[in-house]
Scaffold this motif. Structure first.
Motif, short mmCIF file in Angstrom:
data_model
loop_
_atom_site.label_atom_id
_atom_site.label_comp_id
_atom_site.label_asym_id
_atom_site.label_seq_id
_atom_site.Cartn_x
_atom_site.Cartn_y
_atom_site.Cartn_z
N ARG A 65 -9.40 -0.99 10.11
CA ARG A 65 -8.19 -0.76 9.30
C ARG A 65 -6.98 -1.36 10.02
O ARG A 65 -6.06 -1.85 9.37
N GLU A 66 -6.95 -1.27 11.35
CA GLU A 66 -5.85 -1.89 12.10
C GLU A 66 -5.83 -3.40 11.85
O GLU A 66 -4.77 -3.99 11.63
N ALA B 108 -4.51 -4.22 8.41
CA ALA B 108 -3.05 -4.10 8.35
C ALA B 108 -2.41 -5.34 8.96
O ALA B 108 -1.45 -5.90 8.40
N ARG C 157 -0.61 13.95 8.13
CA ARG C 157 -0.87 13.64 9.53
C ARG C 157 -1.82 12.44 9.60
O ARG C 157 -2.88 12.45 8.97
N CYS C 158 -1.45 11.44 10.37
CA CYS C 158 -2.30 10.25 10.51
C CYS C 158 -3.62 10.65 11.16
O CYS C 158 -3.64 11.43 12.11
N ASN D 57 2.91 -3.07 15.31
CA ASN D 57 2.62 -1.86 16.07
C ASN D 57 3.84 -1.36 16.82
O ASN D 57 4.63 -2.13 17.35
N HIS D 58 3.96 -0.06 16.84
CA HIS D 58 5.07 0.57 17.54
C HIS D 58 4.47 1.50 18.57
O HIS D 58 4.23 2.68 18.31
N ASP E 139 1.86 3.41 2.84
CA ASP E 139 0.55 3.84 3.30
C ASP E 139 0.18 3.19 4.63
O ASP E 139 -0.82 2.47 4.74
N ARG E 140 1.01 3.44 5.63
CA ARG E 140 0.73 2.92 6.97
C ARG E 140 1.41 3.85 7.96
O ARG E 140 2.52 4.33 7.73
N TRP F 165 -14.40 2.17 12.19
CA TRP F 165 -13.68 2.26 10.92
C TRP F 165 -12.18 2.11 11.14
O TRP F 165 -11.52 1.34 10.44
N PRO G 245 0.84 -1.19 0.00
CA PRO G 245 0.00 0.00 0.00
C PRO G 245 0.88 1.25 0.00
O PRO G 245 1.84 1.33 0.76
N ALA H 163 -5.99 7.95 4.98
CA ALA H 163 -7.17 8.41 5.71
C ALA H 163 -6.84 9.61 6.61
O ALA H 163 -7.70 10.06 7.37
N ALA I 248 3.49 4.51 11.18
CA ALA I 248 4.49 3.70 11.89
C ALA I 248 3.96 3.24 13.25
O ALA I 248 4.43 2.26 13.81
N HIS I 249 2.97 3.94 13.76
CA HIS I 249 2.41 3.67 15.07
C HIS I 249 1.50 2.43 15.04
O HIS I 249 1.92 1.34 15.36
N ARG I 250 0.29 2.60 14.51
CA ARG I 250 -0.70 1.51 14.57
C ARG I 250 -1.05 0.97 13.20
O ARG I 250 -2.04 0.27 13.04
N GLN I 251 -0.25 1.27 12.21
CA GLN I 251 -0.33 0.64 10.89
C GLN I 251 -1.59 0.98 10.10
O GLN I 251 -1.85 0.35 9.08
N VAL I 252 -2.36 1.94 10.56
CA VAL I 252 -3.56 2.31 9.80
C VAL I 252 -3.14 3.12 8.57
O VAL I 252 -2.07 3.73 8.56
N PRO I 253 -3.96 3.13 7.52
CA PRO I 253 -3.55 3.80 6.29
C PRO I 253 -3.42 5.32 6.46
O PRO I 253 -4.34 5.98 6.94
#
Lengths: 368, 368, 368
Positions: free
Chosen positions: B323-324, B327, A92-93, B336-337, A72-73, B319, A56, A83, A75-80
């Motif tokens: 997404r988490e 991933a 900004r995530c 996860n970090h 497209d993730r 939502w 992604p 969005a 680094a924290h919680r891997q969400v795209p």
């Protein structure tokens, strides 16, 4: 470059004992520039999620117009990240507000001191030409030396260009073979009538090959085709003198038609970008340039017909290559029995230029 | 109970060499009471099929009002009992009419003598409180000693309670982390405006932990939030003195807001019940109790707005946690970090309290 | 043939130590004639794609009326031949125009000399009777000696025949067991009222078995059933003297009802053809013949009601067998606990007559 005689089927058989890799399990080579979106799809201040072979990627354009491409993730919680929100020159995530600049560096975590910022995400080289956003998904060291495609007809006002494309559910190799094998005119018999292709010569190098065709009409020309490409001069003059050259210059493909006098009348550039990890799906990006005739606006008037005509051809091609993929999925191996040397050579080329790994596939017999 | 300093990230890292279980593959522990349906979903004389972590369970309520829970399969041909008929105090399979009492014993096979009756199916301990039907899916010996949750605000007329819930396509752990990490206010910026959470203290025990927050508004308060939760006293008074406590008392979770004077103004109880065997889906059951203000009916008048407001928040949370999960499915491992010690502690708790087995997952690269 | 006493449950248990094959993983034996389509589905000049146990097969009918069956793949690029064109007495692939005759031989590749024609595709023996197109998917040597089913009632003007069928998502064995076990009248209680089946005798041979039933009404007869099958003589005369015989003559099944005087009043022939490789789906083809009563046109008038009635019965049966399949998929093994000796004998027969291989299934716990 060297000329190769036609109909030498068997010339590209592997040496005895050498196993041939199943072409449909050869991943596309990542060390090239691939378009991942049309420029118009990524507006200022917006982020868009795309895919390359299962990875992604987010494309973001800042308010000032800078375009960049990141994993497209977050680094924290891997969400795209697509969005999230484009803020100033960074992205900004949307979950906890972690912020990345155009190099992928994490420049802000709202609830953490600047001295404790975590690592960011990977950035991809990204360039925009001809209304396409190109990304370099491979070894970043090679991005500089690998050239973007040059598309002179697209920039030339003597031509009018149509951009088209669609997701097609098959391995990219089926697309290359479909376009290069002009013996498949039978598939388009409703639009094309009965045409017979004659291959004249082919040439090849390490990462490219091309073949020339002429066409002989064996039945009446359909009205649609005549309107788009011009009527055959006379019914008696059944041999068309136009020459079509189809070329795979890995990983791109072109199809050019030149008239008697050498004028380039049609110029197609096309590429098939794998979307999923198994590379069973590709997004096709095509630029079809048609030379404007002497009469002003004639091509513009005929344009809707050309769109309709090419969409129908493309739809038939999509349908058949997806059936090829389905057959491969069911058979679990490559049962193709190719007799046309041009295509065997092309398959050899795609195998040699592709990635070195093997795409894993699900086994046959799964209940799914 | 002991107080733990904040921002000690790393405190819960495993000892060197000890492999950490992927939390998303830790099954929920079955030795607790889980709600599987709202009381209103199971009417008298009806049977309803539900799921707990891949196990199909039928909830049946007899004409006299007795409620019971059995494996949702006929011992004979394994078809779901919920498609059968509640007859008197028993449940009759809809296929061949095999009949089970509330203990799961087979009490009739229409075409077989009573002396030859086959074994029945498993019965689950089942209790109904607060409009929820709780089932104990684990070791039946422990059902007695494990307590049902007590929900004083739900029974208290000083509060009005909203029941809500939905299927969410993720592992239950993402839900716990979402609610406990108040740094995700950015996700709800449209409803909440810019809020900054400040964690005050946290406490923990063997199977629970909790954290206190206060909030600082960094921008203007949206109208919707002001109507529901009351306007901030003055623009100058930017520090809200309310304290929010989020607690995971395995496997449940609560969120309580207390005002300056210690009054409990909001009391949320919530649980996430895995539905499928892979535990990639959960059904959320929530009870949100709001203290009635002095003005009679004011809360009732504001209720539709509160419903709308909380549904939007919940929709955004659903939502993002889905997404988490996506991933994690793609990455095939936990990338996860986490930098917030509260969440690392929570993850540690969920890992320690969860089931001992490992959820098998499909391998990455499957064509599916 | 030998008579077998009823209720000898256990008689067909395997000898100690011998593992029993899971019947739901026994493939149907290919050395029989299977209907793959209704005659009306394959018009002159058309080709239709069907499936047998995962093998795609094309049925083509030429302009002259010749019917043939080939592998549904072009030898060239494996695309389905059913998307091609019937030309004269042959079938032409729609992609590059490769052409096959009724024996599967490749007789033309438009761009290749006749002396270089490649191998063709497999042809299947194919016969058409009773409005059904039968194909022999197994060992071609055996096609001659294996007989097509004879269906005297279908050809007899004293009977009116209804053709019906549908795709059902289960292993064929569930269908056999459903029809042969008349203890499942409870499933059809809305249409049939309360009926109790009494099995009188059963007989069996190597590849067939049959069982006789009579029925006792235990409640009132529904109006629908009375109209279709005639009212019970008197309310006091609760024992119906009609005898129903259900027979599995591998791989087909019949259900015949004879009245007091031995007249065959209802004659059903039915078969369940696996579609996918995992044989979790079958297409059912049924021919239901009803003897015309003395009054002319009475049966024709009642026909719509009969259609409605039988469709409802069939819909309930489909629903329940699909639930059986779902349970097997989830449980990953055969948990059935059969107490009716007739069905245990039938399972034994289906196991013995089935293919020798084992259907691979996906493992439980897959995230899919």
């Amino acid at each position: 470059m060297r000329a190769v005689p036609l109909l030498d089927s068997g010339a590209f058989d592997p040496p005895a004992g050498a196993p041939v890799r199943d072409l449909r399990r050869v991943p596309i080579h990542p060390d090239h520039w691939y378009p991942l979106a049309w420029s118009s799809e990524v507006r200022r201040g917006k982020a868009v999620g795309v895919h390359f072979a299962g990875s992604p990627i987010v494309l973001a354009r800042t308010a000032s117009g800078t375009l960049f491409a990141l994993e497209d993730r977050c680094a924290h919680r891997q969400v795209p990240l697509h969005a999230g929100v484009v803020t100033g020159e960074s992205l900004r995530c949307g979950y906890h507000g972690w912020t990345y600049d155009c190099t992928g560096r994490c420049v802000d975590v709202p609830y953490l001191g600047r001295e404790r910022l975590p690592n960011g995400v990977r950035a991809y080289p990204c360039q925009e030409v001809h209304g396409l956003i190109f990304v370099f998904p491979g070894d970043i060291e090679l991005a500089q030396e690998r050239e973007l495609p040059t598309l002179p007809s697209v920039a030339d006002k003597a031509y009018k260009t149509r951009r088209f494309g669609r997701e097609v559910k098959c391995h990219y190799s089926f697309m290359h073979e479909n376009l290069m094998d002009m013996n498949h005119q039978f598939l388009h018999r409703r639009q094309m009538g009965q045409m017979r292709a004659r291959s004249l010569a082919r040439r090849r190098g390490d990462d490219w090959m091309e073949v020339d065709y002429t066409f002989v009409r064996e039945g009446r020309q359909p009205v649609g085709e005549a309107l788009v490409f011009g009527a055959s001069k006379t019914d008696g003059d059944r041999d068309n003198k136009d020459v079509m050259t189809v070329r795979t210059g890995y990983p791109y493909q072109t199809l050019q038609i030149r008239s008697d006098d050498g004028t380039l009348v049609m110029d197609l550039w096309i590429v098939y970008v794998p979307l999923d990890a198994a590379q069973r799906t590709n997004r096709t990006f095509g630029l079809l340039s048609i030379r404007r005739p002497g009469v002003p606006f004639a091509l513009d008037l005929a344009w809707p017909l050309l769109v309709w005509f090419t969409e129908r051809i493309f739809r038939e091609d999509r349908w058949i290559v997806e059936r090829e993929q389905e057959a491969h999925d069911r058979q679990g191996a490559d049962w193709n029995h190719e007799v046309f040397p041009v295509i065997n050579e092309l398959r050899d080329l795609l195998r040699n230029c592709g990635g070195r790994t093997v795409i894993p596939i699900r086994e046959v017999g799964d209940t799914a």
